[in-house]
Motif scaffolding. Sequence first.
Motif, PDB file in Angstrom:
ATOM      1  N   ALA A  85       0.814  -1.213   0.000  1.00 38.79           N
ATOM      2  CA  ALA A  85       0.000   0.000   0.000  1.00 38.79           C
ATOM      3  C   ALA A  85       0.851   1.268   0.000  1.00 38.79           C
ATOM      4  N   ALA A  86       2.036   1.233   0.620  1.00 38.21           N
ATOM      5  CA  ALA A  86       2.864   2.428   0.797  1.00 38.21           C
ATOM      6  C   ALA A  86       3.821   2.702  -0.358  1.00 38.21           C
ATOM      7  N   SER A  87       4.134   1.711  -1.148  1.00 38.35           N
ATOM      8  CA  SER A  87       5.172   1.859  -2.176  1.00 38.35           C
ATOM      9  C   SER A  87       4.949   3.044  -3.109  1.00 38.35           C
ATOM     10  N   ALA A  88       3.730   3.251  -3.547  1.00 36.93           N
ATOM     11  CA  ALA A  88       3.443   4.355  -4.480  1.00 36.93           C
ATOM     12  C   ALA A  88       3.580   5.718  -3.817  1.00 36.93           C
ATOM     13  N   MET A  89       3.532   5.773  -2.494  1.00 39.36           N
ATOM     14  CA  MET A  89       3.630   7.040  -1.768  1.00 39.36           C
ATOM     15  C   MET A  89       5.067   7.532  -1.652  1.00 39.36           C
ATOM     16  N   ILE A  90       6.017   6.630  -1.726  1.00 38.67           N
ATOM     17  CA  ILE A  90       7.432   6.952  -1.498  1.00 38.67           C
ATOM     18  C   ILE A  90       8.099   7.222  -2.844  1.00 38.67           C
ATOM     19  N   GLU A  91       8.229   8.509  -3.179  1.00 39.21           N
ATOM     20  CA  GLU A  91       8.845   8.890  -4.458  1.00 39.21           C
ATOM     21  C   GLU A  91      10.360   8.811  -4.408  1.00 39.21           C
ATOM     22  N   GLU A  92      10.931   9.128  -3.252  1.00 38.50           N
ATOM     23  CA  GLU A  92      12.383   9.087  -3.089  1.00 38.50           C
ATOM     24  C   GLU A  92      12.682   8.644  -1.668  1.00 38.50           C
ATOM     25  N   GLY A  93      13.550   7.660  -1.537  1.00 37.37           N
ATOM     26  CA  GLY A  93      13.906   7.166  -0.218  1.00 37.37           C
ATOM     27  C   GLY A  93      14.491   5.775  -0.300  1.00 37.37           C
ATOM     28  N   LEU A  94      14.824   5.256   0.834  1.00 39.35           N
ATOM     29  CA  LEU A  94      15.400   3.924   0.948  1.00 39.35           C
ATOM     30  C   LEU A  94      14.514   3.120   1.885  1.00 39.35           C
ATOM     31  N   VAL A  95      14.212   1.889   1.499  1.00 45.01           N
ATOM     32  CA  VAL A  95      13.378   1.012   2.323  1.00 45.01           C
ATOM     33  C   VAL A  95      14.178  -0.262   2.597  1.00 45.01           C
ATOM     34  N   THR A  96      14.298  -0.611   3.881  1.00 49.42           N
ATOM     35  CA  THR A  96      15.004  -1.838   4.261  1.00 49.42           C
ATOM     36  C   THR A  96      14.099  -2.685   5.144  1.00 49.42           C
ATOM     37  N   MET A  97      14.366  -3.994   5.155  1.00 52.46           N
ATOM     38  CA  MET A  97      13.616  -4.899   6.011  1.00 52.46           C
ATOM     39  C   MET A  97      14.595  -5.918   6.591  1.00 52.46           C
ATOM     40  N   ASN A  98      14.466  -6.154   7.891  1.00 53.84           N
ATOM     41  CA  ASN A  98      15.343  -7.085   8.579  1.00 53.84           C
ATOM     42  C   ASN A  98      14.527  -8.104   9.368  1.00 53.84           C
ATOM     43  N   ASP A  99      15.086  -9.300   9.505  1.00 49.13           N
ATOM     44  CA  ASP A  99      14.510 -10.299  10.399  1.00 49.13           C
ATOM     45  C   ASP A  99      14.970  -9.974  11.809  1.00 49.13           C
ATOM     46  N   ILE A 100      14.027  -9.962  12.746  1.00 44.70           N
ATOM     47  CA  ILE A 100      14.363  -9.713  14.148  1.00 44.70           C
ATOM     48  C   ILE A 100      13.607 -10.706  15.014  1.00 44.70           C
ATOM     49  N   GLU A 101      13.954 -10.730  16.274  1.00 45.03           N
ATOM     50  CA  GLU A 101      13.202 -11.513  17.244  1.00 45.03           C
ATOM     51  C   GLU A 101      12.856 -10.612  18.412  1.00 45.03           C
ATOM     52  N   VAL A 102      11.584 -10.489  18.687  1.00 45.35           N
ATOM     53  CA  VAL A 102      11.120  -9.712  19.829  1.00 45.35           C
ATOM     54  C   VAL A 102      11.171 -10.635  21.038  1.00 45.35           C
ATOM     55  N   VAL A 103      11.976 -10.270  22.027  1.00 45.56           N
ATOM     56  CA  VAL A 103      12.158 -11.130  23.198  1.00 45.56           C
ATOM     57  C   VAL A 103      11.410 -10.635  24.426  1.00 45.56           C
ATOM     58  N   ARG A 104      11.016  -9.361  24.414  1.00 47.35           N
ATOM     59  CA  ARG A 104      10.271  -8.830  25.549  1.00 47.35           C
ATOM     60  C   ARG A 104       9.458  -7.633  25.101  1.00 47.35           C
ATOM     61  N   TYR A 105       8.240  -7.550  25.612  1.00 41.97           N
ATOM     62  CA  TYR A 105       7.385  -6.394  25.375  1.00 41.97           C
ATOM     63  C   TYR A 105       6.715  -6.050  26.694  1.00 41.97           C
ATOM     64  N   THR A 106       6.873  -4.812  27.132  1.00 44.58           N
ATOM     65  CA  THR A 106       6.306  -4.378  28.398  1.00 44.58           C
ATOM     66  C   THR A 106       5.444  -3.150  28.166  1.00 44.58           C
ATOM     67  N   HIS A 107       4.269  -3.164  28.765  1.00 46.47           N
ATOM     68  CA  HIS A 107       3.350  -2.029  28.671  1.00 46.47           C
ATOM     69  C   HIS A 107       2.579  -1.956  29.982  1.00 46.47           C
ATOM     70  N   PRO A 108       2.444  -0.761  30.562  1.00 46.96           N
ATOM     71  CA  PRO A 108       1.757  -0.639  31.851  1.00 46.96           C
ATOM     72  C   PRO A 108       0.347  -1.232  31.860  1.00 46.96           C
ATOM     73  N   LYS A 109      -0.323  -1.143  30.743  1.00 44.90           N
ATOM     74  CA  LYS A 109      -1.692  -1.642  30.661  1.00 44.90           C
ATOM     75  C   LYS A 109      -1.751  -3.180  30.625  1.00 44.90           C
ATOM     76  N   PHE A 110      -0.741  -3.805  30.011  1.00 44.92           N
ATOM     77  CA  PHE A 110      -0.773  -5.241  29.818  1.00 44.92           C
ATOM     78  C   PHE A 110       0.242  -6.020  30.646  1.00 44.92           C
ATOM     79  N   GLY A 111       1.225  -5.349  31.223  1.00 42.54           N
ATOM     80  CA  GLY A 111       2.276  -6.031  31.952  1.00 42.54           C
ATOM     81  C   GLY A 111       3.380  -6.505  31.030  1.00 42.54           C
ATOM     82  N   ALA A 112       4.279  -7.302  31.578  1.00 39.07           N
ATOM     83  CA  ALA A 112       5.422  -7.803  30.806  1.00 39.07           C
ATOM     84  C   ALA A 112       5.076  -9.137  30.155  1.00 39.07           C
ATOM     85  N   SER A 113       5.726  -9.389  29.025  1.00 42.23           N
ATOM     86  CA  SER A 113       5.554 -10.694  28.387  1.00 42.23           C
ATOM     87  C   SER A 113       6.912 -11.274  28.060  1.00 42.23           C
TER      88      SER A 113
END
Length: 116
Positions: free
Chosen positions: A88-116
Amino acid sequence: MQRYLGKRKELKIYISNEDAYEGKPLYEVLLALAKDKAIAGATVFKAVAGMGAHSEIRTFSAWVLQQKVPLVVTMIDTDEKISAFLEAASAMIEEGLVTMNDIEVVRYTHPKFGAS
């Protein structure tokens, strides 16, 4: 929030603060699209300085009212959601660089939900 943990994709879009789409700042349009596509999270970083494909060094100066500086829009989610966003976004970006990396999310903390 177990749903945020595990193998994910990190998308980075390098643009300028002057880039626009249909008269609106591009970074705002990309954030709104990320929200519409239910991306887990997105952040816009404003750079102090940078150099891109044009080999022009752009720097921030407190004495200049209007200036062109680099921005990085970054987001993390599943491969499927990031791919749908990019489609959906590709046509919006006339000039720029787009990169994508594989990552692993090991922790997510939020006051509303607590730690995971």
